[in-house]
Design a protein around this motif. Sequence first.
Motif, mmCIF file in Angstrom:
data_model
loop_
_atom_site.group_PDB
_atom_site.id
_atom_site.type_symbol
_atom_site.label_atom_id
_atom_site.label_comp_id
_atom_site.label_asym_id
_atom_site.label_seq_id
_atom_site.Cartn_x
_atom_site.Cartn_y
_atom_site.Cartn_z
ATOM 1 N N PRO A 100 -0.977 -10.233 -2.245
ATOM 2 C CA PRO A 100 -1.146 -8.919 -1.617
ATOM 3 C C PRO A 100 0.126 -8.074 -1.509
ATOM 4 O O PRO A 100 0.113 -7.057 -0.837
ATOM 5 C CB PRO A 100 -1.661 -9.282 -0.225
ATOM 6 N N ALA A 101 1.196 -8.475 -2.194
ATOM 7 C CA ALA A 101 2.451 -7.730 -2.045
ATOM 8 C C ALA A 101 3.122 -7.393 -3.371
ATOM 9 O O ALA A 101 4.329 -7.577 -3.524
ATOM 10 C CB ALA A 101 3.403 -8.532 -1.159
ATOM 11 N N PRO A 102 2.392 -6.854 -4.357
ATOM 12 C CA PRO A 102 3.072 -6.469 -5.603
ATOM 13 C C PRO A 102 4.040 -5.322 -5.340
ATOM 14 O O PRO A 102 3.842 -4.533 -4.424
ATOM 15 C CB PRO A 102 1.931 -6.028 -6.523
ATOM 16 N N ASP A 103 5.089 -5.254 -6.151
ATOM 17 C CA ASP A 103 6.079 -4.189 -6.007
ATOM 18 C C ASP A 103 5.718 -3.040 -6.947
ATOM 19 O O ASP A 103 6.174 -2.980 -8.091
ATOM 20 C CB ASP A 103 7.471 -4.740 -6.318
ATOM 21 N N PHE A 104 4.903 -2.126 -6.448
ATOM 22 C CA PHE A 104 4.468 -0.992 -7.260
ATOM 23 C C PHE A 104 5.630 -0.070 -7.612
ATOM 24 O O PHE A 104 5.645 0.516 -8.687
ATOM 25 C CB PHE A 104 3.372 -0.204 -6.535
ATOM 26 N N VAL A 105 6.581 0.063 -6.715
ATOM 27 C CA VAL A 105 7.707 0.961 -6.975
ATOM 28 C C VAL A 105 8.519 0.446 -8.158
ATOM 29 O O VAL A 105 8.907 1.215 -9.034
ATOM 30 C CB VAL A 105 8.571 1.147 -5.708
ATOM 31 N N ALA A 117 0.843 -1.204 0.000
ATOM 32 C CA ALA A 117 0.000 0.000 0.000
ATOM 33 C C ALA A 117 0.877 1.252 0.000
ATOM 34 O O ALA A 117 0.582 2.226 -0.700
ATOM 35 C CB ALA A 117 -0.932 -0.009 1.205
ATOM 36 N N VAL A 118 1.956 1.217 0.764
ATOM 37 C CA VAL A 118 2.906 2.344 0.781
ATOM 38 C C VAL A 118 3.474 2.556 -0.615
ATOM 39 O O VAL A 118 3.538 3.687 -1.120
ATOM 40 C CB VAL A 118 4.032 2.098 1.816
ATOM 41 N N GLY A 119 3.872 1.474 -1.281
ATOM 42 C CA GLY A 119 4.415 1.585 -2.633
ATOM 43 C C GLY A 119 3.399 2.126 -3.618
ATOM 44 O O GLY A 119 3.729 2.966 -4.465
ATOM 45 N N ALA A 120 2.154 1.662 -3.512
ATOM 46 C CA ALA A 120 1.107 2.154 -4.411
ATOM 47 C C ALA A 120 0.899 3.650 -4.231
ATOM 48 O O ALA A 120 0.819 4.406 -5.207
ATOM 49 C CB ALA A 120 -0.204 1.396 -4.167
ATOM 50 N N LEU A 121 0.819 4.086 -2.979
ATOM 51 C CA LEU A 121 0.620 5.510 -2.711
ATOM 52 C C LEU A 121 1.819 6.325 -3.199
ATOM 53 O O LEU A 121 1.651 7.403 -3.773
ATOM 54 C CB LEU A 121 0.372 5.725 -1.221
ATOM 55 N N ALA A 122 3.022 5.805 -3.016
ATOM 56 C CA ALA A 122 4.221 6.527 -3.460
ATOM 57 C C ALA A 122 4.236 6.722 -4.973
ATOM 58 O O ALA A 122 4.536 7.815 -5.459
ATOM 59 C CB ALA A 122 5.481 5.787 -3.010
ATOM 60 N N ARG A 174 13.785 8.892 -3.217
ATOM 61 C CA ARG A 174 12.890 7.729 -3.140
ATOM 62 C C ARG A 174 12.460 7.436 -1.703
ATOM 63 O O ARG A 174 11.284 7.243 -1.426
ATOM 64 C CB ARG A 174 13.583 6.512 -3.751
ATOM 65 N N GLU A 175 13.416 7.376 -0.780
ATOM 66 C CA GLU A 175 13.086 7.045 0.611
ATOM 67 C C GLU A 175 12.198 8.114 1.246
ATOM 68 O O GLU A 175 11.333 7.799 2.056
ATOM 69 C CB GLU A 175 14.352 6.797 1.431
ATOM 70 N N ALA A 176 12.369 9.361 0.878
ATOM 71 C CA ALA A 176 11.520 10.428 1.403
ATOM 72 C C ALA A 176 10.093 10.294 0.872
ATOM 73 O O ALA A 176 9.125 10.510 1.609
ATOM 74 C CB ALA A 176 12.094 11.797 1.046
ATOM 75 N N VAL A 177 9.950 9.921 -0.397
ATOM 76 C CA VAL A 177 8.620 9.718 -0.982
ATOM 77 C C VAL A 177 7.922 8.560 -0.273
ATOM 78 O O VAL A 177 6.740 8.653 0.084
ATOM 79 C CB VAL A 177 8.710 9.455 -2.503
ATOM 80 N N LEU A 178 8.641 7.474 -0.029
ATOM 81 C CA LEU A 178 8.067 6.328 0.683
ATOM 82 C C LEU A 178 7.728 6.701 2.129
ATOM 83 O O LEU A 178 6.694 6.280 2.654
ATOM 84 C CB LEU A 178 9.023 5.140 0.635
ATOM 85 N N PHE A 196 4.757 10.227 -19.830
ATOM 86 C CA PHE A 196 6.099 10.794 -19.941
ATOM 87 C C PHE A 196 6.753 11.107 -18.595
ATOM 88 O O PHE A 196 7.301 12.186 -18.398
ATOM 89 C CB PHE A 196 6.071 12.044 -20.827
ATOM 90 N N GLU A 197 6.709 10.164 -17.670
ATOM 91 C CA GLU A 197 7.347 10.350 -16.361
ATOM 92 C C GLU A 197 8.864 10.436 -16.531
ATOM 93 O O GLU A 197 9.497 9.475 -16.964
ATOM 94 C CB GLU A 197 6.989 9.200 -15.432
ATOM 95 N N PRO A 198 9.483 11.575 -16.190
ATOM 96 C CA PRO A 198 10.936 11.700 -16.349
ATOM 97 C C PRO A 198 11.733 11.000 -15.243
ATOM 98 O O PRO A 198 12.899 10.667 -15.446
ATOM 99 C CB PRO A 198 11.168 13.209 -16.306
ATOM 100 N N ALA A 199 11.116 10.795 -14.076
ATOM 101 C CA ALA A 199 11.862 10.205 -12.958
ATOM 102 C C ALA A 199 10.924 9.359 -12.094
ATOM 103 O O ALA A 199 10.372 9.847 -11.110
ATOM 104 C CB ALA A 199 12.503 11.304 -12.121
ATOM 105 N N PRO A 200 10.732 8.100 -12.446
ATOM 106 C CA PRO A 200 9.893 7.240 -11.606
ATOM 107 C C PRO A 200 10.439 7.172 -10.178
ATOM 108 O O PRO A 200 11.648 7.361 -9.959
ATOM 109 C CB PRO A 200 9.983 5.871 -12.281
ATOM 110 N N VAL A 201 9.574 6.924 -9.229
ATOM 111 C CA VAL A 201 9.981 6.862 -7.823
ATOM 112 C C VAL A 201 11.177 5.931 -7.641
ATOM 113 O O VAL A 201 12.104 6.227 -6.897
ATOM 114 C CB VAL A 201 8.798 6.420 -6.932
ATOM 115 N N ARG A 202 11.188 4.807 -8.359
ATOM 116 C CA ARG A 202 12.269 3.812 -8.186
ATOM 117 C C ARG A 202 13.650 4.376 -8.470
ATOM 118 O O ARG A 202 14.642 3.884 -7.958
ATOM 119 C CB ARG A 202 12.012 2.587 -9.049
ATOM 120 N N SER A 203 13.740 5.451 -9.289
ATOM 121 C CA SER A 203 15.046 6.000 -9.650
ATOM 122 C C SER A 203 15.299 7.398 -9.089
ATOM 123 O O SER A 203 16.324 8.002 -9.383
ATOM 124 C CB SER A 203 15.179 6.032 -11.174
ATOM 125 N N ARG A 204 14.393 7.891 -8.271
ATOM 126 C CA ARG A 204 14.572 9.240 -7.718
ATOM 127 C C ARG A 204 15.570 9.236 -6.564
ATOM 128 O O ARG A 204 15.589 8.315 -5.749
ATOM 129 C CB ARG A 204 13.241 9.785 -7.190
#
Length: 161
Positions: free
Chosen positions: A110-115, A55-60, A79-83, A68-76
């Motif tokens: 129940p645990a997909p990796d949205f990030v 759920a945290v990953g989905a919200l992040a 990242r830890e601040a967004v999470l 056209f996302e220039p910087a997905p959360v996974r590469s920001r």
Amino acid sequence: MLAVLRREVADPRGRPGLDADRTGPGRDAVPAYPFAPPPAERFPAYLRPLERAAAVGALAVMSEEWQFEPAPVRSRPDREAVLADARTLLDRYGPDAEYWTNAVAAGSGPAPDFVAAGLRGTASYTFLTGAYVNGLDLCDDLGLIAVSADEVGVFWSVGAC
């Protein structure tokens, strides 16, 4: 949850919501705009449970752009601040909260990796209206529902084409 999507209920703590289109022209055409949720009895076909970490990953990833996302959360770099921000938002619902999503990926567990997938890589069972209002065709969405003993929180990201 339907009452929240339709904006029929206020925040139980009296806090203002973020609802920029509450009085927008789309609401004249479709009262629940941008939503056209299925009837409650169909929710089991569209919603899947999530573990808190998912759920945290989905919200992040809802902070990403659909197109056209220039910087997905996974590469920001932040990242830890967004999470951490996502965890803070979900803390409101307490340790016993349950989480649900319309993401197809949650159908396999129940645990997909949205990030890792990112917002654009996350397919969903849509809760959006098919109405074409003011030149907007709503084509993507990702929802997260938080349920505690006292309240329901609905977080949604909507992409337009």
